[in-house]
Design an enzyme around this catalytic site. Structure first.
Site, short mmCIF file in Angstrom:
data_model
loop_
_atom_site.label_atom_id
_atom_site.label_comp_id
_atom_site.label_asym_id
_atom_site.label_seq_id
_atom_site.Cartn_x
_atom_site.Cartn_y
_atom_site.Cartn_z
N HIS A 414 29.63 6.21 -8.15
CA HIS A 414 28.67 7.26 -7.81
C HIS A 414 27.67 7.40 -8.94
CE1 HIS A 414 27.51 11.68 -7.23
NE2 HIS A 414 26.93 10.99 -6.27
N HIS A 415 26.38 7.28 -8.60
CA HIS A 415 25.28 7.47 -9.55
C HIS A 415 24.41 8.62 -9.06
CE1 HIS A 415 25.40 2.98 -11.00
NE2 HIS A 415 26.36 3.71 -11.52
N HIS A 484 21.52 8.65 -1.18
CA HIS A 484 21.43 10.02 -0.67
C HIS A 484 20.17 10.68 -1.23
CE1 HIS A 484 25.59 10.98 1.08
NE2 HIS A 484 25.45 9.66 1.04
N GLU A 485 19.64 11.64 -0.45
CA GLU A 485 18.40 12.36 -0.80
C GLU A 485 17.22 11.41 -0.98
OE1 GLU A 485 21.91 14.57 -1.81
OE2 GLU A 485 21.12 13.06 -3.17
N GLU A 509 28.02 17.91 4.32
CA GLU A 509 28.18 18.87 3.23
C GLU A 509 27.60 20.23 3.58
OE1 GLU A 509 24.74 17.98 0.05
OE2 GLU A 509 25.72 16.19 0.79
#
Length: 703
Positions: A414-415, A484-485, A509
């Site tokens: 995860h980054h 994501h985003e 979420e």
């Protein structure tokens, strides 16, 4: 003399309007008409089965400092062609995709400047794609765009499924209304509490935009192959029902920097009188370039669990290792800081998830909050937030690699960048080398908050280039990317199939923020998923988060609808997102998540109406197994499931996961029943779906 002048003017107007060209789709249902207006402006229109879809709409640009590159054109060349080919995606909803289209190419020259501009139209049976092409030319090499002047003139006050125009977020809930009602609703919709919002200064909505006309035409407007260009918003003239392109600017107001020899993204219009055809469309994928990776053997669809949902449930689990806020990356010694005792990404806890994944046949475990820097992750103005190759003291990366490998499980990296993008680019190669060293082959990237460089937006040209740069760089290290985003997808997963999924919308979420409505997932396949798969993270079984502690949110679906989402919300990357303890309480229902495929040979859209219901069947890649998901909005309904897609002359057993008699998303979401039934290609199933409920079915051939 006056009479002669009038004759000359008439001839000039006649010459400007005499050029016109018509193009038909291969099946003849769609008709594109192109011409130059009296002012030499390129205009197009689109009809479906004789009905107007897009009335005559102009094309062109306004370029800096203040020049109209949308008029005074002369056509210098035209070419038409037909293409009918098939190609095999690395992964997807189909093992083979047909690309059948007719093409019209228009070369133009602007009178006075001598500037050249080309247009390329491709008309498929399911819609239209067109783009601008800037040939290399002596008169014009570099320029900046004030605005792209592309129009989509609609025929009336269509029903629209829309998000407000915004340069930095796609996480608004979808609003359903008439186009004429957008203006009165948009300000209240924009009050949604989100990590960042950058509203367009005028009335605009986002693409993909799903529309339904009063005559029953379904129209989807989006873009394909977004490369080195800003994402498209859509200005809305609610009186004339005219949509026009609104490119995402940087904070200085510049829309796009263009060098001739390049092309724009394709503008796409998918249209049908049957909503199922919208979901079945491969038009956006077909407009993207073929795969550019020579070796794709390392790319694999993945089913995973993870240390994630516990951060949202109210139990107190945190991404951060310590409560200390005075963190300086590269200087703070975490071994000298007091742990907060709530850090989720610790070695022992991650091993629990690895054990669960191995026991139930999952491919991987996502771990968020493993690396230094989370104490300051909401410091949106801070540039140096994280180290992407330094784990917290309680996360033994070498031991976890050994343990996961022993169990036959991968760990997903995860980054989270908190949108400090410049710093992430500085660290990216080191981060990917770190992943290679410890056996990670997939990364979830995140971009919460305002972009650094501070002059940029999430959907602007600079960030569009960044997202693709990450995917291309990751491919050098044989790493898959789940962003994501990020900007909304536009089919680039065909060209770079290691870009295996995106979020780029309001995901699961938001269920923990009391934020999703029952119709949400009946809309997303018609909007967000048009451009590519979504990492929606379904599979929440415990619908009442107050069971865990402080969070009072309740799920907007029944448990069975959560199962059905694994079929209706397409992704080659699927998470069983709940706590593993929730699955241990419902192992019979969990069996569907264990069984359902993540890669497919074929897809059958059985029923669909945007905002109301969707029923989809899919055949698992390389197996005689089929999976069906059906979902509804807040209204109960009966799904009619035609199994004629099954091969004839054979018998099958269907395992049906259905809402119970008392199931209701508000009062009894965990009421479900499981049954088996012998079926064949002649079977027609009728299944009641509870309010915001669903049905999930697995079908296997009998020996």
């Amino acid at each position: 003399m006056k009479r002669l002048s009038m004759i000359c003017l008439f001839l000039l107007v006649w010459a400007g309007t005499m050029f016109a060209q018509t193009l038909k789709s291969p099946d003849g249902n769609l008709t594109l008409q192109f011409r130059l207006s009296a002012e030499g402006t390129p205009v197009y229109s689109l009809q479906y089965k004789g009905k107007d879809v897009i009335k005559e709409s102009k094309l062109g640009f306004s370029v800096r400092p203040d020049y109209q590159f949308d008029r005074n054109f002369t056509v210098t060349d035209t070419q038409t062609s037909e293409s009918n080919t098939t190609w095999k995606p690395v992964w997807g909803q189909y093992s083979e995709i047909r690309d059948h289209h007719n093409e019209l190419f228009i070369a133009m020259k602007q009178n006075g400047t001598g500037w050249l501009l080309n247009l390329r139209f491709r008309l498929f049976n399911d819609g239209l794609g067109f783009r601008y092409e800037f040939p290399v030319q002596k008169e014009l090499r570099h320029f900046t765009v004030n605005e792209e002047e592309t129009e989509f003139r609609l025929t009336g006050d269509h029903k629209a499924f829309w998000l407000p125009g915004d340069y930095d977020t796609n996480e608004y809930p979808t609003t359903t209304s008439k186009l004429s009602e957008v203006a009165s609703l948009i300000d209240s919709v924009r009050q949604e509490p989100l990590a960042i919002r950058s509203a367009t200064p005028n009335l605009a909505v986002q693409s993909p935009l799903m529309l339904k006309s009063a005559e029953g035409l379904y129209i989807n407007i989006h873009e394909a192959a977004l490369v080195n260009y800003p994402a498209m918003q859509l200005n809305l003239d609610d009186k004339g029902f005219v949509l026009s392109t609104h490119l995402t600017p940087d904070r200085n107001g510049t829309k796009a920097y263009v060098q001739t020899g390049s092309v724009t993204p394709w503008r796409t219009i998918v249209v049908s009188d049957d909503a199922r055809d919208i979901l079945a469309s491969n038009l956006i994928l077909n407009l993207n370039e073929p795969c550019k990776l020579a070796d794709t053997s390392w790319i694999h669809p993945t089913k995973y669990v993870g240390v994630w949902w516990e951060y949202f449930t109210g139990q107190g689990s945190t991404w951060a290792y310590t409560d200390t806020q005075d963190i300086v990356i590269g200087k703070t010694d975490y071994t000298k800081l007091k742990p907060n005792g709530h850090h989720g990404a610790n070695t022992a806890h991650v091993k629990e998830y690895i054990d669960f994944a191995a026991k139930h046949g999952f491919d991987a475990v996502l771990v968020e909050g493993w690396n230094e820097g989370w104490e300051d992750n909401y410091a949106y103005s801070k540039e140096f937030i994280y180290d992407f190759d330094k784990p917290y003291p309680d996360f033994d990366v070498a031991e976890l690699q050994r343990y996961a490998q022993e169990k036959g499980v991968k760990i997903i990296m995860h980054h989270e960048t908190t949108s400090s993008v410049a710093d992430y680019e500085r660290q990216m190669h080191d981060a990917f080398r770190f992943m290679n060293k410890y056996g990670y082959d997939a990364v979830k990237t995140g971009y919460v908050g305002g972009i650094i460089p501070r002059s940029e937006h999430h959907d602007g040209q600079w960030m569009v280039n960044h997202y693709l740069r990450v995917a291309k760089t990751a491919a050098q290290y044989k790493i898959m990317v789940n962003s994501h985003e990020a900007v909304r997808p536009t089919g680039l997963c065909r060209t770079y199939p290691n870009w295996i999924a995106q979020e780029s919308a309001r995901g699961t979420e938001f269920e923990s923020f009391k934020g999703n409505r029952p119709d949400h997932t009946t809309i997303l396949p018609f909007t967000r998923l048009m451009g590519g798969p979504m990492d929606y993270t379904p599979g929440i079984f415990e619908g009442d988060l107050s069971q865990y502690g402080s969070n009072q949110a309740k799920l907007s679906t029944t448990l069975v609808k959560q199962l059905a989402l694994y079929v209706t919300m397409y992704s080659p990357l699927q998470m069983a997102a709940d706590l593993y303890q929730s699955y241990e309480k419902h192992l019979d229902a969990f069996q569907f998540i264990k069984d359902v495929a993540v890669d497919w040979d074929n897809t059958y859209i059985l029923e669909a109406e945007p905002g109301d219901y969707i029923t989809i069947a899919r055949k698992a890649k390389g197996k005689n197994e089929w999976y069906i998901g059906g979902i509804t909005d807040e209204n109960a309904r009966e799904a009619v499931i035609d199994l004629s897609f099954l091969p004839e002359g054979k018998k099958y057993e269907a395992t049906i996961y259905a809402d119970g008699k008392k199931a209701d998303w508000r009062t009894n979401p965990q009421d479900y029943v499981i049954s088996t039934k012998k079926v064949s290609s002649k079977t027609m199933l009728k299944q009641r779906l509870a309010p915001s409920g669903g049905v999930a079915i697995s079908i296997k051939e009998l020996e």
